[in-house]
Motif scaffolding. Structure first.
Motif, PDB file in Angstrom:
ATOM      1  N   LEU A 181       0.832  -1.191   0.000  1.00 49.30           N
ATOM      2  CA  LEU A 181       0.000   0.000   0.000  1.00 49.30           C
ATOM      3  C   LEU A 181       0.873   1.249   0.000  1.00 49.30           C
ATOM      4  O   LEU A 181       1.961   1.258   0.575  1.00 49.30           O
ATOM      5  CB  LEU A 181      -0.928   0.016   1.214  1.00 49.30           C
ATOM      6  N   LEU A 182       0.367   2.293  -0.665  1.00 51.39           N
ATOM      7  CA  LEU A 182       1.084   3.555  -0.706  1.00 51.39           C
ATOM      8  C   LEU A 182       0.772   4.370   0.544  1.00 51.39           C
ATOM      9  O   LEU A 182      -0.380   4.423   0.983  1.00 51.39           O
ATOM     10  CB  LEU A 182       0.669   4.358  -1.940  1.00 51.39           C
ATOM     11  N   PRO A 183       1.773   5.029   1.134  1.00 52.40           N
ATOM     12  CA  PRO A 183       1.480   5.920   2.253  1.00 52.40           C
ATOM     13  C   PRO A 183       0.751   7.159   1.751  1.00 52.40           C
ATOM     14  O   PRO A 183       0.862   7.533   0.579  1.00 52.40           O
ATOM     15  CB  PRO A 183       2.871   6.268   2.794  1.00 52.40           C
ATOM     16  N   GLU A 184       0.012   7.803   2.614  1.00 53.85           N
ATOM     17  CA  GLU A 184      -0.722   9.008   2.218  1.00 53.85           C
ATOM     18  C   GLU A 184       0.262  10.143   1.961  1.00 53.85           C
ATOM     19  O   GLU A 184       1.131  10.439   2.775  1.00 53.85           O
ATOM     20  CB  GLU A 184      -1.715   9.411   3.299  1.00 53.85           C
ATOM     21  N   ALA A 194     -13.788 -15.437   5.351  1.00 50.74           N
ATOM     22  CA  ALA A 194     -15.160 -15.941   5.463  1.00 50.74           C
ATOM     23  C   ALA A 194     -15.299 -17.307   4.817  1.00 50.74           C
ATOM     24  O   ALA A 194     -15.968 -18.203   5.353  1.00 50.74           O
ATOM     25  CB  ALA A 194     -16.122 -14.939   4.818  1.00 50.74           C
ATOM     26  N   ALA A 195     -14.645 -17.492   3.660  1.00 52.27           N
ATOM     27  CA  ALA A 195     -14.720 -18.786   2.985  1.00 52.27           C
ATOM     28  C   ALA A 195     -14.072 -19.874   3.837  1.00 52.27           C
ATOM     29  O   ALA A 195     -14.612 -20.980   3.989  1.00 52.27           O
ATOM     30  CB  ALA A 195     -14.045 -18.700   1.614  1.00 52.27           C
ATOM     31  N   VAL A 234      -4.642 -14.929   5.935  1.00 47.75           N
ATOM     32  CA  VAL A 234      -5.335 -13.650   6.125  1.00 47.75           C
ATOM     33  C   VAL A 234      -4.832 -12.961   7.389  1.00 47.75           C
ATOM     34  O   VAL A 234      -4.593 -11.750   7.415  1.00 47.75           O
ATOM     35  CB  VAL A 234      -6.863 -13.876   6.187  1.00 47.75           C
ATOM     36  N   ARG A 235      -4.643 -13.724   8.447  1.00 47.86           N
ATOM     37  CA  ARG A 235      -4.154 -13.136   9.698  1.00 47.86           C
ATOM     38  C   ARG A 235      -2.756 -12.549   9.525  1.00 47.86           C
ATOM     39  O   ARG A 235      -2.439 -11.501  10.077  1.00 47.86           O
ATOM     40  CB  ARG A 235      -4.139 -14.200  10.792  1.00 47.86           C
ATOM     41  N   GLU A 236      -1.909 -13.241   8.756  1.00 47.61           N
ATOM     42  CA  GLU A 236      -0.545 -12.739   8.554  1.00 47.61           C
ATOM     43  C   GLU A 236      -0.552 -11.460   7.729  1.00 47.61           C
ATOM     44  O   GLU A 236       0.201 -10.530   7.993  1.00 47.61           O
ATOM     45  CB  GLU A 236       0.321 -13.800   7.872  1.00 47.61           C
ATOM     46  N   GLU A 237      -1.399 -11.398   6.694  1.00 48.03           N
ATOM     47  CA  GLU A 237      -1.419 -10.215   5.834  1.00 48.03           C
ATOM     48  C   GLU A 237      -2.029  -9.019   6.539  1.00 48.03           C
ATOM     49  O   GLU A 237      -1.710  -7.872   6.229  1.00 48.03           O
ATOM     50  CB  GLU A 237      -2.188 -10.512   4.544  1.00 48.03           C
ATOM     51  N   SER A 238      -2.921  -9.255   7.471  1.00 46.21           N
ATOM     52  CA  SER A 238      -3.569  -8.152   8.178  1.00 46.21           C
ATOM     53  C   SER A 238      -3.015  -7.969   9.582  1.00 46.21           C
ATOM     54  O   SER A 238      -3.552  -7.184  10.353  1.00 46.21           O
ATOM     55  CB  SER A 238      -5.082  -8.394   8.259  1.00 46.21           C
ATOM     56  N   LYS A 286      -6.586  -0.346  -0.859  1.00 43.71           N
ATOM     57  CA  LYS A 286      -6.728  -0.877   0.499  1.00 43.71           C
ATOM     58  C   LYS A 286      -8.118  -1.474   0.708  1.00 43.71           C
ATOM     59  O   LYS A 286      -8.263  -2.543   1.314  1.00 43.71           O
ATOM     60  CB  LYS A 286      -6.469   0.230   1.520  1.00 43.71           C
ATOM     61  N   VAL A 287      -9.151  -0.794   0.196  1.00 43.52           N
ATOM     62  CA  VAL A 287     -10.510  -1.323   0.319  1.00 43.52           C
ATOM     63  C   VAL A 287     -10.635  -2.651  -0.416  1.00 43.52           C
ATOM     64  O   VAL A 287     -11.232  -3.616   0.099  1.00 43.52           O
ATOM     65  CB  VAL A 287     -11.528  -0.301  -0.229  1.00 43.52           C
ATOM     66  N   ALA A 288     -10.022  -2.737  -1.615  1.00 41.97           N
ATOM     67  CA  ALA A 288     -10.099  -3.977  -2.384  1.00 41.97           C
ATOM     68  C   ALA A 288      -9.366  -5.115  -1.678  1.00 41.97           C
ATOM     69  O   ALA A 288      -9.859  -6.257  -1.637  1.00 41.97           O
ATOM     70  CB  ALA A 288      -9.527  -3.760  -3.784  1.00 41.97           C
ATOM     71  N   MET A 289      -8.187  -4.830  -1.101  1.00 38.51           N
ATOM     72  CA  MET A 289      -7.429  -5.872  -0.417  1.00 38.51           C
ATOM     73  C   MET A 289      -8.145  -6.326   0.855  1.00 38.51           C
ATOM     74  O   MET A 289      -8.197  -7.519   1.158  1.00 38.51           O
ATOM     75  CB  MET A 289      -6.026  -5.370  -0.082  1.00 38.51           C
ATOM     76  N   ASP A 290      -8.707  -5.358   1.586  1.00 37.05           N
ATOM     77  CA  ASP A 290      -9.460  -5.740   2.788  1.00 37.05           C
ATOM     78  C   ASP A 290     -10.667  -6.594   2.423  1.00 37.05           C
ATOM     79  O   ASP A 290     -10.981  -7.564   3.122  1.00 37.05           O
ATOM     80  CB  ASP A 290      -9.907  -4.486   3.537  1.00 37.05           C
ATOM     81  N   SER A 291     -11.331  -6.230   1.329  1.00 31.60           N
ATOM     82  CA  SER A 291     -12.484  -7.017   0.889  1.00 31.60           C
ATOM     83  C   SER A 291     -12.059  -8.427   0.501  1.00 31.60           C
ATOM     84  O   SER A 291     -12.738  -9.415   0.828  1.00 31.60           O
ATOM     85  CB  SER A 291     -13.162  -6.314  -0.293  1.00 31.60           C
ATOM     86  N   ARG A 292     -10.915  -8.536  -0.175  1.00 31.76           N
ATOM     87  CA  ARG A 292     -10.428  -9.863  -0.566  1.00 31.76           C
ATOM     88  C   ARG A 292     -10.074 -10.699   0.657  1.00 31.76           C
ATOM     89  O   ARG A 292     -10.392 -11.888   0.745  1.00 31.76           O
ATOM     90  CB  ARG A 292      -9.174  -9.710  -1.452  1.00 31.76           C
TER      91      ARG A 292
END
Length: 389
Positions: free
Chosen positions: A144-147, A183-184, A229-233, A171-177
């Motif tokens: 992700l790019l910093p602001e 969930a799956a 998912v836990r590692e990426e987030s 960021k929204v797309a990655m969080d959604s993924r």
């Protein structure tokens, strides 16, 4: 007009000579009509004009020690007479150096001005590209790019705004993924449990064993997906770690679990990372080498700027055309052989994610003779780790 058609010095000598002769007659006939002073005009003497004028006067039979000078940016002619000096202004003449120097100065001024304008506009055009380059260099391990601050010229502000918008959408797309994968994996738990219960009622022992083995593999895939998912987030703060001690503890732990693992060399080195995550990454890499490569040999080397861990095995390696895919989720170099080993195919993916978040990198390549070489490089931390609790 002054530059291309200036008064010629040689042509101006004759009028000045006539002027001197005229003033000489005036002084003789009517001395009260002219102003006479005791000293010649001051200022810088124009030696060339003075010499030319004296020659012209001599040719006319007038021997006068006239002086041409410039004072307060005015050309002045000083004529000696019996009572003193007659000082009069004469027409302005070209500056010393002539037309060539004037043209050179003119063109130099135009070139410098054009260069300044070109540099100004080039700087305005390049600034957005500099902002883009710095944004790309500052991409974090989470991709992700910093602001970026929206300051500066309009072009820079527009570029920063576009990059901030892109980073937000990404960021929204990655969080959604990540939520979708989590969930799956979580939703698979319920049907897997039902399948396991039903498999227990299968009468044939061989069929029941096969069903349970497949269900266990599905369970591991679901667990690995959730773990990824836990590692990426994960947001656990990093801490200074003695990497050599961490690897040594892992080797001893895996040896007790009957893995063929040997620590061949160990040099003290400190890195900054999350202890739990980094331990999981090296556990995955070492188990991968000991499982698919028959045995694992681990070496820890410390350099001034980085700490390197090399894990070698004696396995068959990976085909060169597939080695670039090793970090892809669920990658299997040999699908047929993979059936004989447990695992969901996410170990290297998770390890790579953890190491990249710590600012390091993993390189996997075939050994010079056989087997696989897994090389992990992490930035060295120049401070002592905190004492363990």
């Amino acid at each position: 007009m002054y530059l291309f058609n200036p008064p010629d010095e040689q042509q101006a000598i004759a009028p000045m000579a006539e002027q001197v002769a005229l003033l000489k007659q005036v002084v003789r006939v009517a001395p009260t009509l002219v102003t006479i002073q005791q000293e010649p005009a001051g200022g810088e003497v124009a030696a060339d004009l003075t010499a030319w004028l004296r020659v012209a006067l001599k040719d006319r039979g007038i021997s006068r020690s006239v002086v041409v000078s410039r004072k307060n940016d005015l050309p002045l002619l000083s004529i000696p007479v019996d009572q003193g000096w007659i000082v009069t202004q004469i027409p302005d003449l070209p500056p010393q150096g002539g037309l060539f120097n004037l043209l050179l100065m003119w063109h130099s001024l135009i070139a410098l001005g054009s260069l300044a304008v070109a540099l100004f506009f080039a700087n305005r055009m390049v600034k957005p590209l500099v902002v883009l380059e710095r944004a790309i260099e500052s991409v974090g391990p989470d991709a992700l790019l910093p602001e970026l601050p929206m300051v500066g010229p309009a072009e820079v502000r527009v570029t920063a705004q576009a990059l901030n918008s892109l980073s937000s959408r990404l960021k929204v797309a990655m969080d959604s993924r990540m939520r979708l994968v989590a969930a799956a994996g979580h939703d698979l738990r319920t049907p897997i449990t039902r399948m396991r219960l039903r498999a227990e009622f299968v009468e044939d022992d061989d069929d029941r064993a096969m069903w349970l083995k497949d269900i266990d593999e599905l369970d591991r895939i679901a667990d690995s997906a959730i773990l990824l998912v836990r590692e990426e987030s994960g947001k656990s703060p990093p801490e200074p770690l003695r990497l050599d001690m961490l690897v040594s503890e892992l080797v001893e732990e895996l040896r007790k679990l009957s893995y063929d693992v040997t620590l061949t060399r160990s040099t003290a080195g400190v890195v900054r990372a999350n202890r739990t995550g980094l331990s999981r990454a090296f556990r995955n890499l070492i188990i991968n080498a000991a499982t698919y490569g028959k045995r694992a040999r681990v070496a820890v080397e410390s350099a001034p700027s980085e700490v390197i861990v090399v894990i070698a095995d004696d396995g068959p390696g990976i085909p060169p055309d597939m080695i670039g895919q090793v970090f892809e989720p669920f990658f299997r170099a040999d699908r047929a052989r993979a059936k004989h080993f447990d695992g969901a195919g996410l170990g290297l993916t998770i390890a790579n994610e953890i190491v990249q978040r710590a600012g390091g990198s993993i390189t996997i390549e075939n050994g010079p003779l056989r087997g696989l070489l897994q090389t992990v490089k992490l930035p060295a931390e120049h401070m002592e780790p905190s004492a363990p609790n």
